[in-house]
Design an enzyme around this catalytic site. Sequence first.
Site, short mmCIF file in Angstrom:
data_model
loop_
_atom_site.label_atom_id
_atom_site.label_comp_id
_atom_site.label_asym_id
_atom_site.label_seq_id
_atom_site.Cartn_x
_atom_site.Cartn_y
_atom_site.Cartn_z
N ARG A 23 0.84 -1.19 0.00
CA ARG A 23 0.00 0.00 0.00
C ARG A 23 0.88 1.25 0.00
O ARG A 23 2.09 1.15 0.17
CB ARG A 23 -0.95 -0.01 1.21
N ALA A 36 0.91 5.14 -2.26
CA ALA A 36 0.84 5.42 -3.70
C ALA A 36 2.09 4.97 -4.49
O ALA A 36 1.97 4.21 -5.46
CB ALA A 36 0.56 6.90 -3.91
N ARG A 45 -6.93 -0.48 -7.39
CA ARG A 45 -7.23 0.63 -6.47
C ARG A 45 -7.30 1.91 -7.31
O ARG A 45 -6.38 2.20 -8.09
CB ARG A 45 -6.16 0.77 -5.37
N GLN A 101 -2.97 2.72 9.76
CA GLN A 101 -1.62 2.80 9.18
C GLN A 101 -0.68 3.61 10.08
O GLN A 101 0.52 3.36 10.14
CB GLN A 101 -1.65 3.41 7.78
N ASP A 139 -1.81 10.83 -2.59
CA ASP A 139 -2.13 9.75 -3.54
C ASP A 139 -2.34 10.27 -4.95
O ASP A 139 -2.13 9.54 -5.92
CB ASP A 139 -3.36 8.97 -3.06
N LYS A 197 -5.02 10.15 2.39
CA LYS A 197 -5.80 9.33 3.31
C LYS A 197 -6.93 10.11 3.97
O LYS A 197 -6.74 11.26 4.37
CB LYS A 197 -4.84 8.75 4.36
O1 MRU Z 1 -4.77 3.37 1.71
P1 MRU Z 1 -3.28 3.53 1.76
O2 MRU Z 1 -2.67 3.03 3.02
O3 MRU Z 1 -2.62 3.02 0.51
O4 MRU Z 1 -3.11 5.10 1.75
C1 MRU Z 1 -1.83 5.64 1.79
C2 MRU Z 1 -1.82 7.12 1.89
O5 MRU Z 1 -2.84 7.77 1.90
C3 MRU Z 1 -0.48 7.76 1.89
O6 MRU Z 1 -0.49 8.94 2.63
C4 MRU Z 1 -0.11 8.12 0.43
O7 MRU Z 1 -0.23 7.00 -0.39
C5 MRU Z 1 1.22 8.67 0.33
S1 MRU Z 1 2.45 7.42 0.51
C6 MRU Z 1 3.95 8.09 0.30
#
Ligand code: MRU
Length: 342
Positions: free
Chosen positions: A46, A48, A89, A193, A234, A245
């Site tokens: 997980r 981005a 996703r 997370q 993302d 998020k």
């Molecule tokens: O749902 P996730 O855990 O994949 O979401 C991740 C996030 O929202 C992170 O803040 C984003 O991907 C940036 S990662 C460098």
Amino acid sequence: MTARAVEWLNGKLRILDQSKLPWEQTFADLDDYRDVVLAIKDMRVRGAPAIGIAAAYGIALGASAIRTANKDEFLVLLNQITQAFAVSRPTAVNLFQSIDRMEKAASGEGVSEVKRALVNEAKRIHREQIAATRQLSQLGAELVKDGFTLLTHCNAGSLATAGYGTALGVIKAAKEQGKRVSVLATETRPLLQGARLTTWELKQEGIPVTLITDSMAGHFMQQRRIDCVVVGADRIAANGDVANKIGTYTLAVLASENDIPFYVAAPTSTIDRSLSSGHGIPIEERNPEEVTSIHGVCIVPEGIKAANPAFDVTPHSYVTAIITENGIAREPYAEALKLMVA
Ligand code: MRU
């Protein structure tokens, strides 16, 4: 040093299963692209940039298993593979950038040549992301002063980037520059997370971290116990609107209300210049059971409904700066981001 989120090893994709952290550090060696698609959907991989890298390797894996020497037939099957990733996703644009690049890398003559080119392109995407997250972290660390307490949300570290990290990269680089920094990490409901992954990473880096629930952030800002907020992204629209998020928007509004800088750290691969604003960013809706239960334990009376949007969009007017590997963008973002993206 945090264990690698994603690694290409002997023609297979090794992933660290993030759904099991911090309880277990388990790796899986994937050699079937369908397993990579599932790992992304189930959020074992997980974040981005990490999703984009895993998808690229997954496409290379899928291509290597295609058993025809006919280029046209090969491309039809390759398209089915990329489509499977495209619906894994929807929000992180890095996934779609990887798919585009892998499709372009399939332009060679022979099937064997294309298979090799796809592995090489996936490795290139991975190397570029490692370099970009290193570089943006160095640049972003200049915004962090000695003694700062930073608030971060979700996990935007090595786990999420398969590189150095974005928001956590900035914090790690500030520490490497000799600054004393500490972190407030939001737990990040529903999948925790922040509680599970960010505290795990920061502990390994020796960076002091205090966990708070998502709803405590405003209180800490009001008490002047936060010097700045730094989060990942993302997808960033051309005007600087930021999808990240769920809960990020709330933090940005609170930061603005309390006059606290709100920084977004992201590689340029997260910028989607095809979208003029954040209105067009697809927001992933996940299974409501992620909200009605915690780590498999149901926390609501039977029959209670729950909503579960995984991301929200923060309007650019709340964003103090966007830290990329090509420089730090500020308002007007439409102009500044144009210069950052090649
Ligand atoms: O749902 P996730 O855990 O994949 O979401 C991740 C996030 O929202 C992170 O803040 C984003 O991907 C940036 S990662 C460098």
